[in-house]
Design an enzyme around this catalytic site. Structure first.
Site, PDB file in Angstrom:
ATOM      1  N   ARG A 260      18.507  39.332 -14.632  1.00  0.00           N
ATOM      2  CA  ARG A 260      17.428  38.887 -15.488  1.00  0.00           C
ATOM      3  C   ARG A 260      17.144  38.116 -14.954  1.00  0.00           C
ATOM      4  O   ARG A 260      17.487  37.106 -14.287  1.00  0.00           O
ATOM      5  CB  ARG A 260      18.798  38.210 -16.670  1.00  0.00           C
ATOM      6  N   HIS A 264      18.146  33.654 -20.133  1.00  0.00           N
ATOM      7  CA  HIS A 264      18.879  33.786 -21.589  1.00  0.00           C
ATOM      8  C   HIS A 264      18.013  34.382 -22.505  1.00  0.00           C
ATOM      9  O   HIS A 264      17.065  35.375 -23.059  1.00  0.00           O
ATOM     10  CB  HIS A 264      20.599  34.562 -22.423  1.00  0.00           C
ATOM     11  N   TYR A 273      24.145  27.633 -14.401  1.00  0.00           N
ATOM     12  CA  TYR A 273      25.023  28.186 -14.066  1.00  0.00           C
ATOM     13  C   TYR A 273      25.149  29.508 -12.842  1.00  0.00           C
ATOM     14  O   TYR A 273      25.945  29.854 -12.534  1.00  0.00           O
ATOM     15  CB  TYR A 273      26.180  28.923 -14.893  1.00  0.00           C
TER      16      TYR A 273
END
Lengths: 381, 364
Positions: A260, A264, A273
């Protein structure tokens, strides 16, 4: 013999086109023509442009939360190419814009959905697709049920493909769907877009197994891991799975390993993160770059063509946005339309008064005679 | 791709409910035109359910039954006895123990035009399927912009089954009836069970059909001829002018028991069996309250946010000035269903507790 091996298993990985554009001529022989690859590359590029615009639309308040497809285009592209439009069914998650488009859903419907309008899920007649699914994993059971109904009705030559992420394989729905598909031997392909991250949880925290593909072994299902940024590998694996499905060979599992590249969704910020080094490594494996390298080696692509494509993609995307924004916003009356086949009396009263209390709904109420219902409220987008 | 984007549809047209074209919605007749409730064709509640399913499966090959133990074992509670023999394993299907699995899969089958009947051995077990039955089935039509309906029946035992303990005695109506998009039917007797289940199977929307293990053996005359009972039509079980008693499912019997005793004291109850709670025939309740000016609502689920609460809220909204006494609820006690026999009986809205409530309401 007190101890013996009762089950042996292995997981195969397929890669045909590597990140430098090197092609395995033996594995990839006769798989896709240059024309097909050019088309796929163009589609993936348009999708990428749409993705960038969608992100900007959200940032400028013209669209709701949006999950970018960036970096994962080869998975839905290669697999959707292997499925037959108008015959097979596509049961998407929410990072398969290309697959939905290729199988007949106009792109502006997808934008309309993310703009917060259920009518974007109003799949046009003749398009075999369920609305995109956001609750994680629930649609895999629907896909199994759809494939099961094909089997019950003896509809040959059709199959279903359903998409989901690595995180969804922790859900009970996943295991229920896999078990039913396997015990009933229905023509469904489970396509896992392993993009390494379930929001902020990395794959290795999501599961202890080194591959997602091995989860299918428990259900005695043919399973394979492919390089999900490799159009050819994805296409080959899906084509084989579909052939197996329509020949009565039951369900198959494909793990398309990808990454990805974006957040998100637009409500997330992955920089908090995720290591930049990890992202950089995957940026180099981008399916678009790789496919372009392949086409250039084939002499089928150059900078001039790229410039023309980018220009065209911009135009197309502009029109997609215009089409989505051009659709009149729904009225409050509209949300009563699709509750039941026939509107029940209690809901009719709510529709006519826009009140959940009985005020104005019962003419015999003292003090309310003659009071008219309020005007229906127009909703703005 | 060589052309610019040319959307075929720049306008969204009205969708057609996909299931409607293929549904034969029965012509409902008034209560008095239904076949007689009196007769000697006495069968059990479970047999009435079986007849409804069998008749509909003979008529429509899209209908099938799936659930745990429904086939070889003839149903954990023998509702589907003999159905495997008649319809075979492709239409009477034993499922792996995976409520969420088979509920979700059947939603997929319903989207494709099949008409599944999903048996939960107990509605208590439907809790693990909550995402499918609450978050998917009742929203499918809405979230697909009218493209896919979900003609499906979820059925099974609801409420205290007789010392099954707290995890197996769920009364789900209080919780599930809150969800828009579903229909919920709770028949109290064999006659209604058959007529309502046939309607449920024909219905183009998801129907939650709540039976009771404690009533499966109840016997009554059930006509052989075909009949359908519409949802949202209460039945007056007993007429009286002093107080209105309403309920649904098993507690209707407790109400009738209480009404019988009260009649001995000269208190005449109007007893209404609501039969379905979604939709709820509140108009009939209002009509009765305007006659009796008093109401007690009996509900075998927990009191907080229950169907009884909803009924009373609507009564207060719509006929507050007709009430001579504040409305009263009789629910189960607000604790998990007890295991002990005596405690379970005391926990339920039994005839004793109904008697007490009615006497309090009519005495003032």
């Amino acid at each position: 013999m007190p101890r013996e091996t009762v089950y042996n298993a292995k997981i195969e990985r397929i890669q045909i086109l590597d990140e430098d554009g090197n092609f395995d001529a033996k594995l990839g022989k006769g798989l896709l023509t240059n024309e097909q690859v050019v088309n796929a590359y163009e589609q993936m590029t348009i999708c990428r442009h749409l993705d960038e615009i969608a992100f900007k639309l959200q940032r400028s308040g013209r669209m709701g939360t949006y999950p970018q497809n960036k970096g994962q285009e080869a998975n839905p592209m290669g697999s959707a190419m292997a499925m037959v439009k108008g015959k097979d069914w596509v049961i998407p998650c929410y990072r398969e814009n290309i697959a939905m488009h290729l199988h007949g859903l106009p792109y502006h419907y997808i934008l309309l959905h993310w703009m917060g309008d259920e009518r974007g899920n109003q799949i046009p007649k003749g398009v075999n697709m369920a609305p995109l699914s956001v609750p994680i994993g629930t649609h895999m059971l629907h896909a199994t049920g759809i494939a099961w109904s094909m089997k019950l009705r003896k509809e040959k030559d059709r199959a279903v493909i359903t998409y989901f992420g690595d995180g969804a394989t922790s859900e009970g729905d996943f295991h229920g769907a896999m078990n039913f598909a396997s015990t009933l031997q229905v023509p469904v392909i489970f396509f896992c877009q392993n993009n390494q991250w379930a929001i902020s949880v990395p794959r290795e925290e999501q599961m202890n197994s080194p591959t997602v593909a091995q989860k299918a072994l428990a259900y005695e299902m043919p399973t394979v891991q492919v390089d999900g940024n490799d159009l050819f590998a994805v296409y080959k694996a899906t084509k084989e799975a579909r052939e197996r499905a329509i020949k009565g060979g039951g369900p198959s599992f494909i793990e398309g390993v990808t990454y990805r590249l974006g957040d998100h969704t637009t409500a997330d910020d992955a920089r908090r993160y995720r290591d930049q080094a990890e992202l950089d490594a995957w940026l180099a494996k981008d399916p678009l770059i790789r496919t372009r390298k392949y086409l250039e080696k084939q002499g089928a692509w150059d900078d001039k063509k790229q410039a023309k494509l980018d220009e065209r993609a911009q135009k197309i995307v502009t029109e997609i946005v215009r089409a989505a924004e051009g659709i009149e916003a729904p009225k409050t009356n509209d949300f009563f339309d699709h509750m039941f086949a026939e509107l029940p009396e209690a809901l009719r009263r709510q529709r006519d008064t826009m009140r959940t209390s009985s005020l104005g709904q019962d003419p015999s109420q003292i003090g309310l005679q003659g009071r008219s219902a309020p005007e229906t409220v127009e909703a703005g987008r | 791709m060589t052309t610019a984007y040319t959307p075929e549809l720049t306008e969204i047209k009205d969708a057609i409910h996909p299931a409607l074209g293929k549904v034969e919605i029965p012509d409902f007749v008034s209560e008095s035109e239904l076949p007689s409730r009196d007769g000697d064709r006495v069968i059990q509640y479970r047999e009435a359910l079986r007849e409804a399913m069998t008749e509909e499966m003979r008529r429509d090959e899209r209908v099938f039954l799936i659930g745990e133990e429904v086939a070889e074992y003839n149903g954990a509670y023998k509702v589907s006895q003999g159905m495997l023999d008649e319809f075979g394993p492709k239409r009477i299907i034993d499922s792996p123990i995976s409520e969420n699995g088979f509920a979700g899969m059947c939603i997929g089958a319903a989207m494709m035009g099949l008409r599944p009947i999903v048996e939960f051995m107990s509605w208590s077990f439907s809790l693990v399927a909550a995402d499918q039955i609450l978050n998917n089935a009742p929203k499918m039509l809405y979230m697909s912009g009218g493209q896919w309906g979900c003609p499906i029946v979820f059925r099974g035992n609801d409420g205290a089954g007789g010392q099954l303990g707290s995890t197996h005695s769920w009364c789900v109506e209080g919780m599930f009836a809150n969800v828009p998009g579903l229909k919920m039917v709770i028949p109290s007797n064999p006659y209604d069970a058959k007529g309502l289940l046939k309607t449920a199977i024909r219905d183009p929307d998801p129907v939650f059909f709540l039976e009771s293990e404690r009533m499966l053996g109840d016997k009554a005359h059930v006509p052989e001829e075909e009949y359908f009972i519409p949802f949202g039509r209460a039945r007056v079980c007993r007429e009286g002018d002093d107080i209105t008693l309403i309920s649904w499912g098993r507690p209707v019997h407790f109400c009738m028991e209480a009404a019988e005793k009260l009649a001995g004291d000269g208190i005449e109850c109007d007893v209404l069996d609501m039969r379905s709670v979604r939709p709820l025939d509140i108009d009939s309740v209002i009509e009765s309250v305007k006659k009796t000016n008093r109401i007690v609502v009996v509900d075998q689920s927990w009191p907080f946010g229950s169907v009884a609460s909803e009924a009373i809220a609507q009564i207060c909204e719509r006929c507050f000035d007709w009430l001579d006494h504040e409305p009263v609820r009789v629910n189960t006690i607000d604790v998990p269903t007890p295991y002990a026999k005596n405690l379970e009986a005391a926990y339920l809205p039994n005839a004793e507790r109904i008697l007490e409530a009615v006497r309090a309401v009519v005495s003032e």
